[in-house]
Design an enzyme around this catalytic site. Structure first.
Site, short mmCIF file in Angstrom:
data_model
loop_
_atom_site.label_atom_id
_atom_site.label_comp_id
_atom_site.label_asym_id
_atom_site.label_seq_id
_atom_site.Cartn_x
_atom_site.Cartn_y
_atom_site.Cartn_z
N PRO A 24 3.48 -13.90 -3.01
CA PRO A 24 4.61 -13.63 -2.11
C PRO A 24 4.16 -13.73 -0.65
O PRO A 24 3.10 -13.24 -0.30
CB PRO A 24 5.00 -12.19 -2.46
N CYS A 26 5.92 -13.22 3.18
CA CYS A 26 7.00 -12.93 4.12
C CYS A 26 7.16 -14.10 5.07
O CYS A 26 6.16 -14.63 5.57
CB CYS A 26 6.67 -11.72 4.96
N ALA A 58 8.12 -10.32 -0.07
CA ALA A 58 8.49 -8.90 -0.11
C ALA A 58 9.92 -8.74 0.39
O ALA A 58 10.22 -9.06 1.55
CB ALA A 58 7.53 -8.10 0.76
N GLN A 101 9.42 -10.37 -5.31
CA GLN A 101 8.73 -9.10 -5.07
C GLN A 101 9.69 -8.17 -4.34
O GLN A 101 10.19 -8.51 -3.27
CB GLN A 101 7.50 -9.35 -4.20
N TYR A 183 2.52 -0.18 1.91
CA TYR A 183 3.96 0.07 1.92
C TYR A 183 4.28 1.32 1.08
O TYR A 183 3.39 1.96 0.53
CB TYR A 183 4.71 -1.20 1.49
N ARG A 231 2.34 -5.63 -7.95
CA ARG A 231 1.16 -5.96 -7.15
C ARG A 231 0.61 -4.64 -6.65
O ARG A 231 1.30 -3.88 -5.97
CB ARG A 231 1.55 -6.86 -5.99
N LEU A 302 -8.54 -14.83 -1.05
CA LEU A 302 -9.59 -15.82 -0.82
C LEU A 302 -10.03 -16.54 -2.09
O LEU A 302 -11.22 -16.68 -2.36
CB LEU A 302 -10.77 -15.18 -0.08
C1 LIG Z 1 2.29 -15.51 5.82
C2 LIG Z 1 1.90 -14.46 4.83
C3 LIG Z 1 2.86 -13.56 4.36
C4 LIG Z 1 2.52 -12.59 3.40
N1 LIG Z 1 3.50 -11.80 2.86
C5 LIG Z 1 3.22 -11.05 1.79
C6 LIG Z 1 4.26 -10.43 1.03
O1 LIG Z 1 5.45 -10.62 1.30
N2 LIG Z 1 3.91 -9.64 -0.01
C7 LIG Z 1 2.61 -9.46 -0.38
O2 LIG Z 1 2.33 -8.73 -1.34
N3 LIG Z 1 1.62 -10.07 0.29
C8 LIG Z 1 1.90 -10.88 1.33
N4 LIG Z 1 0.90 -11.57 1.94
C9 LIG Z 1 -0.47 -11.49 1.40
C10 LIG Z 1 -0.69 -12.65 0.43
O3 LIG Z 1 0.24 -12.65 -0.63
C11 LIG Z 1 -2.12 -12.62 -0.12
O4 LIG Z 1 -2.30 -11.46 -0.87
C12 LIG Z 1 -3.18 -12.69 0.97
O5 LIG Z 1 -2.83 -13.67 1.95
C13 LIG Z 1 -4.55 -13.04 0.39
O6 LIG Z 1 -4.46 -14.22 -0.37
P1 LIG Z 1 -4.95 -15.66 0.20
O7 LIG Z 1 -6.40 -15.51 0.56
O8 LIG Z 1 -4.72 -16.61 -0.96
O9 LIG Z 1 -4.11 -16.02 1.40
C14 LIG Z 1 1.20 -12.51 2.94
C15 LIG Z 1 0.23 -13.37 3.46
C16 LIG Z 1 0.57 -14.36 4.36
C17 LIG Z 1 -0.50 -15.32 4.82
#
Ligand SMILES: Cc1cc2nc3c(=O)[nH]c(=O)nc-3n(C[C@H](O)[C@H](O)[C@H](O)COP(=O)(O)O)c2cc1C
Length: 366
Positions: A24, A26, A58, A101, A183, A231, A302
């Site tokens: 997810p 935002c 979210a 989500q 949250y 999550r 990551l």
């Molecule tokens: C632009 C953006 C928006 C995000 N919005 C949410 C969200 O709505 N809900 C959530 O649980 N995590 C959110 N995250 C966190 C990501 O889902 C993810 O857990 C985090 O970026 C680590 O994963 P990655 O290394 O693959 O980017 C967001 C991350 C980014 C970059």
């Protein structure tokens, strides 16, 4: 070649083609909680990314449960109609299934969009009262939340149920509760934010009560065939905060309340905490949850390369992987992973000629 990342998995009645999930994210671009053409383009793009499942950002279960004025919601008929328009479109044109989500931002609500500073909203920008387990701000300069009453807890639980019912009507395949990143539901679990002395605070069992109750209420409100998950936070990454042991206990509680899967994320409980920066920093926690709670797990954080993702699933550390930024950078990440791992992936007929069978150039790129 045996391939684990591109093997199917079933969650409740939902069959997924592979183990790749778009996390997810935002977009901070909605109008009073309603999706618009930005979401149409964004989710339309991810619908053909090669991931078997895309989790929508979210989404606030009540207006004041959104993080920013730009966050999506599922608290009104208008929100539902706007989201249905986008999801109908994305499902019509794409290969992925869709989940949403749902969450409540708690003491991190009433915030600016990241590109406006990401801090608490100031007076001219229509801030609102926030709620939390205790009247402790997220960090210096943040709004002091009001400690939630039992009435708030009942109202928010009902709002989760109502939002989940809207998700069913929209046609989502899965619903995911947001229990991470500081949250509301996470903040009830964490001793860093929860100093209550009633039955929602104190012992671990008490702190987990609200999220577990929400899980049970949502499970009872949606079809058994629809996959339901959460999550959660694998670690608060701070002394005195939640640990992987707590993540196992929470996962057991959520499983008992009807969860089909757990997605392990971490961090975000307070403004001055920082996540690790090592590749796959949540993987070892997911491995523990999978083994000790005995539930399907997904993990995030990551995970960047096809080989890394394949290794996590092949070694049984998690059943699925979830990725965020890599898909913004490369919205066909799943196609490129299939090429690298010599696996099959679904593409829409209009784009079939970009696949390795019809275009030798594809293999040369990999
Ligand atoms: C632009 C953006 C928006 C995000 N919005 C949410 C969200 O709505 N809900 C959530 O649980 N995590 C959110 N995250 C966190 C990501 O889902 C993810 O857990 C985090 O970026 C680590 O994963 P990655 O290394 O693959 O980017 C967001 C991350 C980014 C970059």
């Amino acid at each position: 070649m045996t391939n684990h990342l591109f093997s199917p998995i079933k969650l409740a009645g939902v069959e997924l083609d592979n183990r790749i999930v778009v996390a997810p994210m935002c977009q901070y671009s909605a109008d009073d909680g309603c999706m618009n053409d930005w979401h149409m383009t964004h989710l339309g793009m991810l619908a053909n990314s090669g991931a078997s499942l895309v989790i929508v950002e979210a989404t606030g279960v009540e207006r004041h449960g959104r993080i920013t004025h730009g966050c999506t919601g599922l608290y009104s008929d208008a929100n539902e109609a706007a989201m249905k328009r986008v999801i109908d479109h994305a499902r019509r044109i794409g290969t992925a299934k869709f989940g949403v989500q749902i969450g409540h931002a708690g003491r991190k609500a009433s915030a600016q969009r990241p590109w406006e500073g990401g801090g608490p909203l100031k007076a001219p920008d229509d801030p609102w009262e926030t709620i939390a387990p205790s009247a402790i701000p997220f960090g210096a300069g943040w709004h002091t939340p009001r400690a939630a009453t039992e009435q708030d807890i009942v109202r928010v639980t009902e709002a989760f149920v109502a939002a989940a019912r809207r998700a069913v009507r929209i046609g989502f395949d899965t619903v995911e509760l947001h229990l991470a990143h500081g949250y509301l539901l996470h903040s009830f679990c964490s001793p860093v934010a929860n100093k209550r002395t009633d039955r929602y605070g104190g012992s671990l069992e008490n702190r987990l009560r609200f999220p577990v109750e929400v899980m049970g209420a949502v499970r009872a409100a949606i079809p058994a065939t629809m996959a339901l998950g959460a999550r959660i936070t694998g670690s608060d990454w701070v002394d005195g905060g939640l640990t992987p042991d707590d993540a196992v206990a929470l996962s057991k509680g959520l499983k008992g309340a009807g969860a089909d899967y757990i997605d392990i994320s971490s961090g975000g409980i307070a403004a001055d905490t920082r996540n690790p920066t090592a590749l796959g920093y949540n993987v070892s926690i997911a491995e523990r949850v999978k083994r000790e709670a005995g539930i399907a797990t997904r993990t995030v954080g990551l995970i960047v390369s096809p080989k890394q993702a394949e290794g996590i699933v092949a070694e049984g550390k998690a059943d699925m992987i979830s990725m965020a930024r890599a898909f913004l950078d490369d919205p066909h990440w799943g196609w490129h992973a299939a090429l690298a791992l010599e696996a099959e992936v679904k593409r829409p007929p209009q784009y079939l000629r970009a696949g390795p069978k019809l275009w030798p150039g594809a293999a040369m790129r990999g």
